[in-house]
Motif scaffolding. Structure first.
Motif, mmCIF file in Angstrom:
data_model
loop_
_atom_site.group_PDB
_atom_site.id
_atom_site.type_symbol
_atom_site.label_atom_id
_atom_site.label_comp_id
_atom_site.label_asym_id
_atom_site.label_seq_id
_atom_site.Cartn_x
_atom_site.Cartn_y
_atom_site.Cartn_z
ATOM 1 N N LEU A 10 0.832 -1.199 0.000
ATOM 2 C CA LEU A 10 0.000 0.000 0.000
ATOM 3 C C LEU A 10 0.867 1.251 0.000
ATOM 4 O O LEU A 10 0.581 2.210 -0.720
ATOM 5 N N ASN A 11 1.945 1.236 0.810
ATOM 6 C CA ASN A 11 2.839 2.391 0.867
ATOM 7 C C ASN A 11 3.477 2.652 -0.489
ATOM 8 O O ASN A 11 3.565 3.794 -0.929
ATOM 9 N N SER A 12 3.932 1.597 -1.151
ATOM 10 C CA SER A 12 4.569 1.795 -2.457
ATOM 11 C C SER A 12 3.539 2.246 -3.489
ATOM 12 O O SER A 12 3.850 3.062 -4.356
ATOM 13 N N ARG A 13 2.314 1.757 -3.394
ATOM 14 C CA ARG A 13 1.250 2.179 -4.301
ATOM 15 C C ARG A 13 0.924 3.653 -4.071
ATOM 16 O O ARG A 13 0.755 4.416 -5.019
ATOM 17 N N ARG A 72 2.982 5.934 -2.845
ATOM 18 C CA ARG A 72 4.111 6.709 -3.368
ATOM 19 C C ARG A 72 4.022 6.848 -4.881
ATOM 20 O O ARG A 72 4.249 7.925 -5.437
ATOM 21 N N LEU A 73 3.691 5.761 -5.551
ATOM 22 C CA LEU A 73 3.556 5.787 -6.997
ATOM 23 C C LEU A 73 2.446 6.748 -7.415
ATOM 24 O O LEU A 73 2.607 7.540 -8.345
ATOM 25 N N GLU A 74 1.307 6.685 -6.711
ATOM 26 C CA GLU A 74 0.204 7.600 -7.014
ATOM 27 C C GLU A 74 0.629 9.049 -6.818
ATOM 28 O O GLU A 74 0.298 9.914 -7.641
ATOM 29 N N GLU A 75 1.362 9.320 -5.744
ATOM 30 C CA GLU A 75 1.844 10.683 -5.496
ATOM 31 C C GLU A 75 2.781 11.141 -6.605
ATOM 32 O O GLU A 75 2.681 12.273 -7.081
ATOM 33 N N GLU A 76 3.682 10.263 -7.029
ATOM 34 C CA GLU A 76 4.611 10.597 -8.108
ATOM 35 C C GLU A 76 3.857 10.862 -9.412
ATOM 36 O O GLU A 76 4.164 11.808 -10.140
ATOM 37 N N LEU A 77 2.864 10.021 -9.694
ATOM 38 C CA LEU A 77 2.082 10.216 -10.912
ATOM 39 C C LEU A 77 1.284 11.523 -10.869
ATOM 40 O O LEU A 77 1.193 12.234 -11.876
ATOM 41 N N LEU A 78 0.706 11.822 -9.716
ATOM 42 C CA LEU A 78 -0.031 13.089 -9.578
ATOM 43 C C LEU A 78 0.908 14.280 -9.752
ATOM 44 O O LEU A 78 0.543 15.267 -10.413
ATOM 45 N N ALA A 79 2.092 14.196 -9.181
ATOM 46 C CA ALA A 79 3.060 15.291 -9.311
ATOM 47 C C ALA A 79 3.465 15.454 -10.772
ATOM 48 O O ALA A 79 3.544 16.600 -11.278
ATOM 49 N N GLU A 80 3.686 14.369 -11.461
ATOM 50 C CA GLU A 80 4.042 14.424 -12.883
ATOM 51 C C GLU A 80 2.894 15.008 -13.697
ATOM 52 O O GLU A 80 3.092 15.822 -14.598
#
Length: 143
Positions: free
Chosen positions: A113-116, A118-126
């Motif tokens: 869940l934590n890695s998911r 983080r990935l969502e946060e990175e995608l939103l930032a991008e």
């Protein structure tokens, strides 16, 4: 599970059932004193005994499961089978291993869940960066 079903629950021949020989050999070597050697035939007999033990426990657990009108053998059915077959001395260790397994599963799920997240946060930032870039190009007018 009938007497002719394999460890996977699929019908099969008991001769098809086995355990990884290298793993069993390693366990035997670790458990025996350094100056004692285990013959291949002895290792094979230990494997046969282990498979028979697993078969016995799984058959009993299946019967317990069926009596409860359940379709899936749960860890509790295995513990009940051990008790019913007179292997009470193993239940506390099995319960400890089950507890450890459940904790590891929770930890893995949490990490996933934590890695998911983080990935969502990175995608939103991008996505925000791309939108800002696009807005800047649009506001600067045609080129």
């Amino acid at each position: 599970m009938s007497d002719r079903e394999g460890l996977s629950g699929a019908p099969g021949n008991d001769e098809d059932l086995s355990l990884p020989k290298a793993t069993v050999a390693k366990m035997i070597t670790e458990l025996l004193p350094k100056d004692v050697v285990c013959a291949k035939e002895t290792r094979d007999l230990v494997i046969e005994c282990c498979v028979e033990f697993i078969h016995l426990i799984s058959s009993e657990a299946n019967e317990i499961c069926e009596k409860e009108s359940k379709k899936t053998i749960a860890p509790e059915h295995i513990i009940s089978a051990l008790k019913a077959l007179g292997f009470d001395q193993f239940t506390s260790e099995v319960e400890d291993v089950l507890k450890d397994h459940k904790q590891q599963q929770k930890k893995r799920k949490s990490q996933s869940l934590n890695s998911r997240e983080r990935l969502e946060e990175e995608l939103l930032a991008e996505q925000e960066r791309l939108f800002a870039e696009s807005r800047a190009r649009f506001q600067s007018g045609p080129q």
